[in-house]
Write a protein that holds these residues in place. Structure first.
Motif, PDB file in Angstrom:
ATOM      1  N   HIS A   1       0.558  -6.000   6.735  1.00 10.19           N
ATOM      2  CA  HIS A   1       0.088  -4.627   6.888  1.00 10.19           C
ATOM      3  C   HIS A   1       0.852  -3.730   5.926  1.00 10.19           C
ATOM      4  N   ILE A   2       0.254  -3.425   4.788  1.00  9.65           N
ATOM      5  CA  ILE A   2       0.931  -2.599   3.792  1.00  9.65           C
ATOM      6  C   ILE A   2       1.028  -1.169   4.319  1.00  9.65           C
ATOM      7  N   PRO A   3       2.244  -0.603   4.424  1.00  5.80           N
ATOM      8  CA  PRO A   3       2.385   0.772   4.918  1.00  5.80           C
ATOM      9  C   PRO A   3       1.965   1.788   3.865  1.00  5.80           C
TER      10      PRO A   3
ATOM     11  N   THR B   1      -4.176   2.982  -6.789  1.00 10.17           N
ATOM     12  CA  THR B   1      -4.404   1.647  -6.215  1.00 10.17           C
ATOM     13  C   THR B   1      -5.119   1.755  -4.883  1.00 10.17           C
ATOM     14  N   CYS B   2      -4.701   2.714  -4.054  1.00  8.31           N
ATOM     15  CA  CYS B   2      -5.360   2.907  -2.757  1.00  8.31           C
ATOM     16  C   CYS B   2      -6.836   3.233  -2.937  1.00  8.31           C
ATOM     17  N   GLY B   3      -7.129   4.111  -3.897  1.00  2.00           N
ATOM     18  CA  GLY B   3      -8.520   4.474  -4.149  1.00  2.00           C
ATOM     19  C   GLY B   3      -9.343   3.290  -4.605  1.00  2.00           C
ATOM     20  N   ILE B   4      -8.782   2.479  -5.486  1.00  2.00           N
ATOM     21  CA  ILE B   4      -9.487   1.296  -5.970  1.00  2.00           C
ATOM     22  C   ILE B   4      -9.744   0.323  -4.839  1.00  2.00           C
ATOM     23  N   MET B   5      -8.745   0.132  -3.977  1.00  2.00           N
ATOM     24  CA  MET B   5      -8.905  -0.826  -2.885  1.00  2.00           C
ATOM     25  C   MET B   5      -9.926  -0.341  -1.855  1.00  2.00           C
ATOM     26  N   PHE B   6     -10.008   0.974  -1.620  1.00  2.66           N
ATOM     27  CA  PHE B   6     -11.070   1.505  -0.762  1.00  2.66           C
ATOM     28  C   PHE B   6     -12.436   1.204  -1.385  1.00  2.66           C
ATOM     29  N   ALA B   7     -12.527   1.394  -2.715  1.00  6.14           N
ATOM     30  CA  ALA B   7     -13.795   1.150  -3.404  1.00  6.14           C
ATOM     31  C   ALA B   7     -14.171  -0.326  -3.365  1.00  6.14           C
ATOM     32  N   VAL B   8     -13.183  -1.209  -3.391  1.00 14.29           N
ATOM     33  CA  VAL B   8     -13.445  -2.649  -3.345  1.00 14.29           C
ATOM     34  C   VAL B   8     -13.819  -3.086  -1.930  1.00 14.29           C
ATOM     35  N   ALA B   9     -13.123  -2.530  -0.925  1.00 15.31           N
ATOM     36  CA  ALA B   9     -13.368  -2.941   0.457  1.00 15.31           C
ATOM     37  C   ALA B   9     -14.680  -2.386   1.006  1.00 15.31           C
ATOM     38  N   ALA B  10     -15.076  -1.195   0.550  1.00 20.63           N
ATOM     39  CA  ALA B  10     -16.246  -0.519   1.116  1.00 20.63           C
ATOM     40  C   ALA B  10     -17.522  -1.358   1.049  1.00 20.63           C
TER      41      ALA B  10
ATOM     42  N   ALA C   1      -3.624   1.087  12.508  1.00 15.96           N
ATOM     43  CA  ALA C   1      -3.095   2.113  11.610  1.00 15.96           C
ATOM     44  C   ALA C   1      -3.044   3.486  12.276  1.00 15.96           C
ATOM     45  N   PHE C   2      -4.144   3.894  12.901  1.00 17.23           N
ATOM     46  CA  PHE C   2      -4.222   5.259  13.420  1.00 17.23           C
ATOM     47  C   PHE C   2      -3.494   5.443  14.748  1.00 17.23           C
ATOM     48  N   LEU C   3      -3.559   4.477  15.635  1.00 19.43           N
ATOM     49  CA  LEU C   3      -2.968   4.660  16.962  1.00 19.43           C
ATOM     50  C   LEU C   3      -1.544   4.123  17.051  1.00 19.43           C
ATOM     51  N   PHE C   4      -1.250   3.048  16.302  1.00 20.72           N
ATOM     52  CA  PHE C   4       0.045   2.398  16.450  1.00 20.72           C
ATOM     53  C   PHE C   4       0.919   2.463  15.201  1.00 20.72           C
ATOM     54  N   GLY C   5       0.413   3.039  14.125  1.00 16.84           N
ATOM     55  CA  GLY C   5       1.215   3.157  12.920  1.00 16.84           C
ATOM     56  C   GLY C   5       1.564   1.826  12.288  1.00 16.84           C
ATOM     57  N   ASP C   6       0.764   0.803  12.530  1.00 13.77           N
ATOM     58  CA  ASP C   6       0.989  -0.528  11.964  1.00 13.77           C
ATOM     59  C   ASP C   6       0.078  -0.677  10.760  1.00 13.77           C
ATOM     60  N   GLY C   7       0.621  -0.475   9.569  1.00 18.67           N
ATOM     61  CA  GLY C   7      -0.197  -0.401   8.364  1.00 18.67           C
ATOM     62  C   GLY C   7      -0.513   1.047   8.062  1.00 18.67           C
ATOM     63  N   GLY C   8      -0.689   1.364   6.789  1.00 18.87           N
ATOM     64  CA  GLY C   8      -0.866   2.750   6.390  1.00 18.87           C
ATOM     65  C   GLY C   8      -2.289   3.262   6.512  1.00 18.87           C
ATOM     66  N   ILE C   9      -2.412   4.580   6.464  1.00 19.62           N
ATOM     67  CA  ILE C   9      -3.722   5.237   6.462  1.00 19.62           C
ATOM     68  C   ILE C   9      -4.316   5.171   5.058  1.00 19.62           C
ATOM     69  N   LEU C  10      -3.521   5.556   4.062  1.00 18.79           N
ATOM     70  CA  LEU C  10      -3.998   5.528   2.684  1.00 18.79           C
ATOM     71  C   LEU C  10      -4.208   4.104   2.183  1.00 18.79           C
ATOM     72  N   SER C  11      -3.458   3.161   2.723  1.00 16.80           N
ATOM     73  CA  SER C  11      -3.570   1.765   2.286  1.00 16.80           C
ATOM     74  C   SER C  11      -4.557   0.972   3.135  1.00 16.80           C
ATOM     75  N   LEU C  12      -5.366   1.650   3.944  1.00 21.73           N
ATOM     76  CA  LEU C  12      -6.347   0.952   4.788  1.00 21.73           C
ATOM     77  C   LEU C  12      -7.307   0.100   3.964  1.00 21.73           C
ATOM     78  N   GLY C  13      -7.721   0.619   2.810  1.00 24.55           N
ATOM     79  CA  GLY C  13      -8.648  -0.134   1.981  1.00 24.55           C
ATOM     80  C   GLY C  13      -8.077  -1.485   1.592  1.00 24.55           C
ATOM     81  N   ALA C  14      -6.796  -1.495   1.204  1.00 22.81           N
ATOM     82  CA  ALA C  14      -6.142  -2.744   0.820  1.00 22.81           C
ATOM     83  C   ALA C  14      -6.005  -3.675   2.018  1.00 22.81           C
ATOM     84  N   ASN C  15      -5.559  -3.136   3.146  1.00 26.53           N
ATOM     85  CA  ASN C  15      -5.364  -3.976   4.334  1.00 26.53           C
ATOM     86  C   ASN C  15      -6.678  -4.535   4.856  1.00 26.53           C
ATOM     87  N   ILE C  16      -7.731  -3.737   4.818  1.00 26.89           N
ATOM     88  CA  ILE C  16      -9.044  -4.220   5.253  1.00 26.89           C
ATOM     89  C   ILE C  16      -9.550  -5.301   4.301  1.00 26.89           C
TER      90      ILE C  16
END
Length: 335
Positions: free
Chosen positions: A2-4, A12-21, A97-112
């Protein structure tokens, strides 16, 4: 895995959101069709998210002082299909990410992308290859082991390129300070040596159980109609969820933080101990500071084990409600 937040650059976060979407988007489209054909898939989505969430709570120690955990991506793909597994793990990762803070909000794309994209699709492809050659059990083992390691490799790459793509004029890293020569060996050792075997063990046990009690209900992507989870099998899965829930405090026995998931204070201590830097990278010290309601699976006013269990119960209730809502919605549409 879980990348924080603040470990990856905004680009990088933007690219990973674009890749995961598109991966998630295509999965949503296909699962909608499957739900219209098989209403039984709806409760299994909630159960699948619960299973993945609980498996990720079982941290195991890794030599060197860090920890790792299973995810269940390939197991879920074998049970309900890779697209449905992608959505189930995505929902689990978002809630973490949102409820437990395990993994970042901005890095959600990468983690997903890593856990809900690479793992279930790659793992299922390997499993299906072996299944078609009449070695389904071997496929489940190899697919689950390879799936989590491929996901770990993706995370290691995303972390390791940061010193190359985001640095100051003087060459100082702005985000994750460890290069590929550090991130790849560290991540892959933890997953090749420990997490991959835990993933394979969970997958084997549950897969063999389902093969024994309801072999006709395992997902087959070459079948016209896949029966998904009879009421009897769903009941068994609830038993498994309760058993894992009771055992979740065992995940607290592993001390240390997984590689690349340190808090700012932990990372700074590591940098100083390794004589690499006396200050955090600028982007990390001035990045997003999100405070989750139940940060690190703790509940105010309770002990850590009780808070861990209550956090798991909260997540399971949310996932089951989602499954119930989908069952109601698609049950009405199918009438």
């Amino acid at each position: 895995m879980h990348i924080p937040d603040n470990y990856l650059s905004p680009a990088t976060c933007g690219i990973m959101f674009a890749v995961a979407a598109p991966v998630v988007g295509v999965s949503i489209k296909r699962v909608k069709v499957q739900l219209k054909e098989r209403r039984e898939l709806a409760p299994m989505l909630g159960i699948a998210s619960s299973l993945s969430f609980l498996m990720m709570m079982f941290n195991v120690p890794v030599p060197g002082g860090t920890t790792a955990h299973a995810v269940g991506g390939t197991l879920l793909a074998i049970l309900i299909g890779p697209e449905a597994a992608c959505l189930a793990v995505t929902v689990a990762v978002i809630l973490q990410a949102f409820l437990f803070g395990d993994g970042g909000i901005l890095s959600l794309g990468a983690n997903i992308f890593n856990m809900a994209g690479v793992m279930p699709f790659a793992g299922y492809w390997i499993y299906n290859f072996f299944r078609k050659h009449h070695h389904a059990t071997i496929g489940a083992l190899v697919g689950s082991y390879a799936g989590i390691n491929l996901a770990a490799l993706a995370a290691a790459f995303e972390l390791g390129i940061q010193p190359l793509v985001a640095h100051s004029a003087s060459g100082q890293p702005l985000y994750n300070p460890y290069p590929l020569v550090v991130t790849i060996p560290a991540m892959m050792f933890a997953h090749l040596a420990v997490a991959g075997w835990i993933e394979a063990f969970f997958t084997y046990v549950v897969y063999k159980f389902v093969k024994q009690v309801a072999p006709q209900e395992i997902y087959l992507n070459d079948a016209d109609n896949n029966a998904v989870a009879s009421p009897k099998l769903i009941k068994y899965f609830y038993y498994i969820i309760v058993a894992l829930l009771v055992l979740t405090p065992l995940g607290l026995l592993a001390s240390g933080t997984a590689f690349g998931e340190w808090s700012n204070s932990e990372l700074l201590a590591n940098l100083k101990a390794d004589h690499l830097a006396n200050n955090l990278p600028h982007g990390m010290s001035h990045g997003l500071d999100y405070s989750a309601a139940l940060s690190h699976y703790t509940v105010p006013g309770t002990t850590l084990p009780i808070g861990y269990i209550l956090s798991a119960i909260t997540a399971i209730i949310i996932f089951i409600i989602i499954g119930k809502v989908l069952t109601y919605v698609y049950g009405k549409e199918n009438k």
